[in-house]
Write a protein that holds these residues in place. Structure first.
Motif, PDB file in Angstrom:
ATOM      1  N   PRO A  36       0.795  -1.236   0.000  1.00 24.65           N
ATOM      2  CA  PRO A  36       0.000   0.000   0.000  1.00 24.65           C
ATOM      3  C   PRO A  36       0.818   1.273   0.000  1.00 24.65           C
ATOM      4  CG  PRO A  36      -0.832  -1.578   1.614  1.00 24.65           C
ATOM      5  CD  PRO A  36       0.476  -2.118   1.128  1.00 24.65           C
ATOM      6  N   GLN A  37       1.966   1.265   0.722  1.00 22.44           N
ATOM      7  CA  GLN A  37       2.697   2.517   0.923  1.00 22.44           C
ATOM      8  C   GLN A  37       3.696   2.834  -0.182  1.00 22.44           C
ATOM      9  OE1 GLN A  37       3.696  -0.297   2.017  1.00 22.44           O
ATOM     10  NE2 GLN A  37       5.866  -0.358   2.563  1.00 22.44           N
ATOM     11  N   ASN A  38       3.946   1.908  -1.099  1.00 23.57           N
ATOM     12  CA  ASN A  38       4.956   2.190  -2.130  1.00 23.57           C
ATOM     13  C   ASN A  38       4.499   1.862  -3.543  1.00 23.57           C
ATOM     14  OD1 ASN A  38       5.015  -0.597  -1.982  1.00 23.57           O
ATOM     15  ND2 ASN A  38       7.029  -0.716  -0.996  1.00 23.57           N
ATOM     16  N   THR A  39       3.186   1.652  -3.719  1.00 17.47           N
ATOM     17  CA  THR A  39       2.603   1.508  -5.057  1.00 17.47           C
ATOM     18  C   THR A  39       1.371   2.402  -5.154  1.00 17.47           C
ATOM     19  OG1 THR A  39       1.117  -0.326  -4.471  1.00 17.47           O
ATOM     20  CG2 THR A  39       3.360  -0.905  -5.166  1.00 17.47           C
ATOM     21  N   GLY A  40       0.854   2.541  -6.355  1.00 20.23           N
ATOM     22  CA  GLY A  40      -0.269   3.448  -6.552  1.00 20.23           C
ATOM     23  C   GLY A  40       0.167   4.892  -6.475  1.00 20.23           C
ATOM     24  N   TYR A  41      -0.793   5.801  -6.568  1.00 17.24           N
ATOM     25  CA  TYR A  41      -0.400   7.203  -6.508  1.00 17.24           C
ATOM     26  C   TYR A  41      -0.049   7.577  -5.074  1.00 17.24           C
ATOM     27  CZ  TYR A  41      -5.083   8.383  -4.730  1.00 17.24           C
ATOM     28  OH  TYR A  41      -6.222   8.467  -3.979  1.00 17.24           O
ATOM     29  N   PRO A  42       0.957   8.435  -4.885  1.00 14.75           N
ATOM     30  CA  PRO A  42       1.399   8.789  -3.530  1.00 14.75           C
ATOM     31  C   PRO A  42       0.356   9.654  -2.821  1.00 14.75           C
ATOM     32  CG  PRO A  42       3.070   9.337  -5.206  1.00 14.75           C
ATOM     33  CD  PRO A  42       1.788   9.065  -5.920  1.00 14.75           C
ATOM     34  N   HIS A  43      -0.086   9.190  -1.643  1.00 11.92           N
ATOM     35  CA  HIS A  43      -1.031  10.017  -0.895  1.00 11.92           C
ATOM     36  C   HIS A  43      -0.759   9.980   0.602  1.00 11.92           C
ATOM     37  CE1 HIS A  43      -2.814   6.086  -1.871  1.00 11.92           C
ATOM     38  NE2 HIS A  43      -3.482   6.130  -0.750  1.00 11.92           N
ATOM     39  N   GLY A  44       0.524   9.942   0.962  1.00 11.01           N
ATOM     40  CA  GLY A  44       0.913  10.206   2.338  1.00 11.01           C
ATOM     41  C   GLY A  44       0.710   9.079   3.313  1.00 11.01           C
ATOM     42  N   LEU A  45       0.708   7.827   2.867  1.00 13.25           N
ATOM     43  CA  LEU A  45       0.577   6.711   3.794  1.00 13.25           C
ATOM     44  C   LEU A  45       1.865   6.521   4.593  1.00 13.25           C
ATOM     45  CD1 LEU A  45      -1.272   4.031   1.629  1.00 13.25           C
ATOM     46  CD2 LEU A  45      -2.243   5.684   3.235  1.00 13.25           C
ATOM     47  N   PRO A  46       1.777   5.961   5.796  1.00 14.66           N
ATOM     48  CA  PRO A  46       2.996   5.701   6.575  1.00 14.66           C
ATOM     49  C   PRO A  46       3.982   4.850   5.785  1.00 14.66           C
ATOM     50  CG  PRO A  46       1.044   5.382   7.930  1.00 14.66           C
ATOM     51  CD  PRO A  46       0.555   5.594   6.524  1.00 14.66           C
ATOM     52  N   GLY A  47       5.228   5.272   5.769  1.00 14.09           N
ATOM     53  CA  GLY A  47       6.270   4.552   5.054  1.00 14.09           C
ATOM     54  C   GLY A  47       6.479   5.001   3.624  1.00 14.09           C
ATOM     55  N   ASP A  48       5.572   5.825   3.106  1.00  8.81           N
ATOM     56  CA  ASP A  48       5.696   6.268   1.710  1.00  8.81           C
ATOM     57  C   ASP A  48       6.634   7.471   1.646  1.00  8.81           C
ATOM     58  OD1 ASP A  48       5.423   6.864  -0.956  1.00  8.81           O
ATOM     59  OD2 ASP A  48       3.232   6.863  -0.958  1.00  8.81           O
ATOM     60  N   THR A  49       7.756   7.302   0.973  1.00 10.53           N
ATOM     61  CA  THR A  49       8.742   8.380   0.867  1.00 10.53           C
ATOM     62  C   THR A  49       8.496   9.269  -0.342  1.00 10.53           C
ATOM     63  OG1 THR A  49      10.229   6.925  -0.371  1.00 10.53           O
ATOM     64  CG2 THR A  49      10.469   6.969   2.027  1.00 10.53           C
ATOM     65  N   ARG A  50       7.505   8.941  -1.144  1.00  9.93           N
ATOM     66  CA  ARG A  50       7.203   9.758  -2.318  1.00  9.93           C
ATOM     67  C   ARG A  50       6.394  10.992  -1.925  1.00  9.93           C
ATOM     68  NH1 ARG A  50       3.944   5.417  -5.560  1.00  9.93           N
ATOM     69  NH2 ARG A  50       3.081   5.259  -3.443  1.00  9.93           N
ATOM     70  N   LYS A  51       6.486  12.026  -2.700  1.00  5.06           N
ATOM     71  CA  LYS A  51       5.757  13.254  -2.424  1.00  5.06           C
ATOM     72  C   LYS A  51       4.283  13.063  -2.754  1.00  5.06           C
ATOM     73  CE  LYS A  51       5.574  18.183  -3.596  1.00  5.06           C
ATOM     74  NZ  LYS A  51       6.176  19.269  -4.418  1.00  5.06           N
ATOM     75  N   PRO A  52       3.373  13.322  -1.813  1.00  7.62           N
ATOM     76  CA  PRO A  52       1.940  13.159  -2.094  1.00  7.62           C
ATOM     77  C   PRO A  52       1.472  14.076  -3.221  1.00  7.62           C
ATOM     78  CG  PRO A  52       2.331  13.360   0.261  1.00  7.62           C
ATOM     79  CD  PRO A  52       3.627  13.703  -0.419  1.00  7.62           C
ATOM     80  N   VAL A  53       0.470  13.598  -3.958  1.00  4.25           N
ATOM     81  CA  VAL A  53      -0.083  14.386  -5.042  1.00  4.25           C
ATOM     82  C   VAL A  53      -1.563  14.627  -4.782  1.00  4.25           C
ATOM     83  CG1 VAL A  53       1.564  13.485  -6.728  1.00  4.25           C
ATOM     84  CG2 VAL A  53      -0.645  12.346  -6.430  1.00  4.25           C
ATOM     85  N   THR A  54      -2.086  15.668  -5.378  1.00  2.00           N
ATOM     86  CA  THR A  54      -3.513  15.979  -5.339  1.00  2.00           C
ATOM     87  C   THR A  54      -4.109  15.667  -6.705  1.00  2.00           C
ATOM     88  OG1 THR A  54      -3.177  17.724  -3.704  1.00  2.00           O
ATOM     89  CG2 THR A  54      -5.237  17.765  -4.969  1.00  2.00           C
ATOM     90  N   LEU A  55      -5.128  14.820  -6.724  1.00  4.13           N
ATOM     91  CA  LEU A  55      -5.700  14.381  -7.991  1.00  4.13           C
ATOM     92  C   LEU A  55      -6.822  15.308  -8.442  1.00  4.13           C
ATOM     93  CD1 LEU A  55      -5.971  10.517  -7.416  1.00  4.13           C
ATOM     94  CD2 LEU A  55      -4.040  11.847  -8.300  1.00  4.13           C
TER      95      LEU A  55
END
Length: 627
Positions: free
Chosen positions: A339-358
């Motif tokens: 969940p935290q490292n696939t799909g579009y980034p939306h700020g889940l714990p462990g996700d180091t990618r920058k969240p995006v607004t769709l």
């Protein structure tokens, strides 16, 4: 309507558990089809009234002149190429092609004979008198064309406005038809109007060839098919103008027969597809309702991948959860896709990618020019790519989809389309599509969360799938499911993915044959399986969900089907590398219902294939599977 199977399994070798019911059903369905010639050569009695006159010839049609469809006209009204895949039993010649015209069918004008490689061998035109006739319509080729023994050819015609006969579960798999000169293996179709390769529900579209053995003729002028850049396979769009899928009243069995193979006659494939255990009863001939769900797609639906609040905090590497779970630690110091490292980034714990607004996507969903970039969008439709730039690399994309939520499928049918680059995107069809979630050629997929629908990332040629999470499919119809795979594949890299098949996210009135074929499955139906790399993936084991009907029967027969199937048109995979994969043990301790993997090759015939480092999640080694 033709649909491509979601998977394509056959009965696991060495298992009698599912063979007897499948054979009985095949026999019953053959007996229920007027005029079908079985592999033993017997012909059922049929009515001959209303048949068009068929020219005399010293050649032999596969079907008798008296053969008639039992179904009415299919409700599909799209232009489509329909054909029969056939195999000469001896070297000989083909001099004519015919199709069965119903009263509702608009007359065809042209027929094509295709080589085993999909090249045009000859074309012919139908007589103008066929416009009002009902029955078999014949087009004579301009010259006899030599066909070689035991090679698979295709004869097809273009149905200009659909409304063709389609007797389901009567041609394909074990239900093949032979006249002693040639064997009809399956019916095929293509909405792209080129070489038809797709099958649906083992339907017979009533296309035939006249063949004479023991002689040779001209080899035919091998010319490419006419360009189809403006053709649009709209019937393949699961979320737009589709017919009501109330199929003709054909002899489709009830949903009481789960198997590990293809629907009723070994179709494991839109759709189509499987690890369902047979019952001891033969289905009745009552046809179950197959009306596809029509779900209104919301435009603000949030993804369903947020972990529960009890999820432990991320590790220093960013992993979330236990080892060998989605998002948890892998054996190499990293994290499995989850969940935290696939799909579009939306700020889940462990996700180091920058969240995006769709925001909602308002551009074209049938893409016919390169340079399209879909970034940080909600796409409420299927994306069809029908253009290419002549390359086959992720570094030179024609179409890019990234940081987005796609509520349909992403589909490029031909290897001269694309490349299509899909990154950091969630693909979750709103209903059960006719096609795989992501496919089919020249497509490169990274850090994608694919779930719902058929789930699968499928490839014919030139694909790479890395760091993806494929799971939670929609169990329905008679589909056979895989997380990754193909029915004839060249150049496919499957690297470091978390693959699950059988953890159903949704159940949509599945037939008895619906279920999972394999987490990763290849089947040599339409082309060889070659140049495939399967490396460092997690293949989730079978599991039981009491909320799913016949749950244990819908689990993967094997977690891996690497492609060795004697008896298929292309039975022996080559240059398939299977290395360092982790097999979950599942509820039975051996991953799939029958074991971790089907055969890679025959004993002593490696065929360039590699097997090393593959093991269960407890570290126990899995030996090279041969037979």
């Amino acid at each position: 309507m033709p649909r491509r199977s979601g998977g394509h399994a056959v009965q696991p070798k060495g298992s009698a558990r599912r063979a007897a019911p499948r054979l009985l059903v095949s026999i019953l369905m053959l007996l229920g089809v007027a005029g079908v010639v079985g592999t033993a050569g017997a012909t059922a009695a049929v009515s001959t009234s209303g048949l068009a006159a068929v020219p005399a010839s010293t050649g032999n049609w596969i079907w008798s002149n008296a053969t008639k469809p039992r179904s009415g006209a299919d409700p599909d009204t799209k232009k489509v190429e329909l054909g029969v895949r056939f195999k000469p039993l001896q070297t000989g010649t083909v001099d004519a092609i015919r199709y069965y015209k119903l009263a509702q069918t608009k007359p065809a004008t042209a027929a094509t004979l295709w080589s085993p490689e999909g090249k045009v061998l000859a074309r012919a035109t139908f007589s103008a008198t066929s416009a009002t006739a009902v029955g078999w319509q014949v087009a004579t080729l301009p010259h006899q064309v030599t066909v070689l023994a035991n090679k698979s050819y295709v004869a097809s015609y273009t149905a200009p406005a659909g409304r063709y006969p389609a007797d389901q579960y009567t041609l394909g798999g074990r239900s093949q038809v032979s006249n002693g000169h040639a064997t009809a293996q399956s019916s095929v179709y293509s909405y792209a109007l080129g070489y038809p390769t797709y099958t649906w529900n083992n339907a017979n579209y009533f296309v035939d060839v006249r063949i004479k053995n023991g002689s040779t003729g001209a080899t035919g002028s091998v010319t490419p098919p006419k360009p189809t850049a403006t053709s649009k396979p709209t019937a393949s769009k699961p979320t737009t103008t589709k017919p009501t899928t109330t199929k003709p009243t054909t002899n489709k069995p009830t949903t009481t027969r789960p198997t590990t193979s293809k629907p009723t006659t070994t179709k494991p494939t839109t759709t189509v597809p499987t690890t369902t255990k047979p019952t001891t009863t033969v289905p009745t001939t009552t046809k179950p309702t197959t009306t596809r769900p029509t779900t209104t797609v919301p435009t603000t639906t949030k993804p369903t991948t947020t972990p529960p609040t009890s999820t432990p905090p991320p590790t220093s590497a960013g992993c979330v959860g236990a080892a060998n779970t989605p998002g948890g630690p892998d054996p190499w110091g990293g994290c499995w896709p989850g969940p935290q490292n696939t799909g579009y980034p939306h700020g889940l714990p462990g996700d180091t990618r920058k969240p995006v607004t769709l925001t909602n996507y308002t551009g074209p969903t049938t893409i016919k020019s390169c340079g399209v970039v879909i970034d940080s969008k909600i796409v409420n439709d299927t994306i069809l790519v029908q253009v290419g730039n002549g390359t086959h690399s992720a570094s030179t994309p024609c179409v890019t989809i990234k940081n987005s939520l796609v509520k349909g499928v992403i589909f490029a049918e031909q290897d001269n389309y694309g490349p299509v680059l899909v990154t950091d995107t969630e693909v979750v069809p709103s209903d059960l599509p006719w096609w795989e979630n992501i496919g089919r050629s020249n497509i490169f997929v990274y850090r994608v969360n694919s779930h719902g629908g058929q789930g699968v990332i499928k490839c014919d040629s030139y694909c790479e799938a890395k760091d993806n999470w494929v799971h939670g499919m929609n169990l329905g119809l008679e589909y056979h499911y895989n997380a990754f795979g193909g029915n004839g594949t060249n150049q496919f890299v499957i690297d470091h993915n978390w693959a699950s098949c059988g953890d159903w996210d949704k159940v949509s009135s599945p037939g008895g044959d619906a279920g999972c074929s394999a987490d990763i499955g290849f089947y040599g139906d339409f082309a060889p399986i070659q140049n495939v790399t399967i490396n460092r993936n997690f293949l989730a084991g079978s599991r039981i969900n009491s909320a799913v009907p016949n749950a244990s029967d819908r689990q993967p027969g094997y977690c891996l089907n690497p492609g060795y199937y004697p008896g298929k048109p292309y039975p022996a995979p080559s240059n398939v590398k299977v290395t360092d994969n982790i097999f979950g043990r599942g509820y039975n301790g051996k991953c799939g219902v029958f074991g971790p993997t089907n055969s890679l090759n025959g004993v002593g015939k490696p065929n360039g294939n590699t097997w090393s480092g593959n093991r269960y999640d407890n570290g126990a080694a899995i030996g090279r599977p041969e037979e």
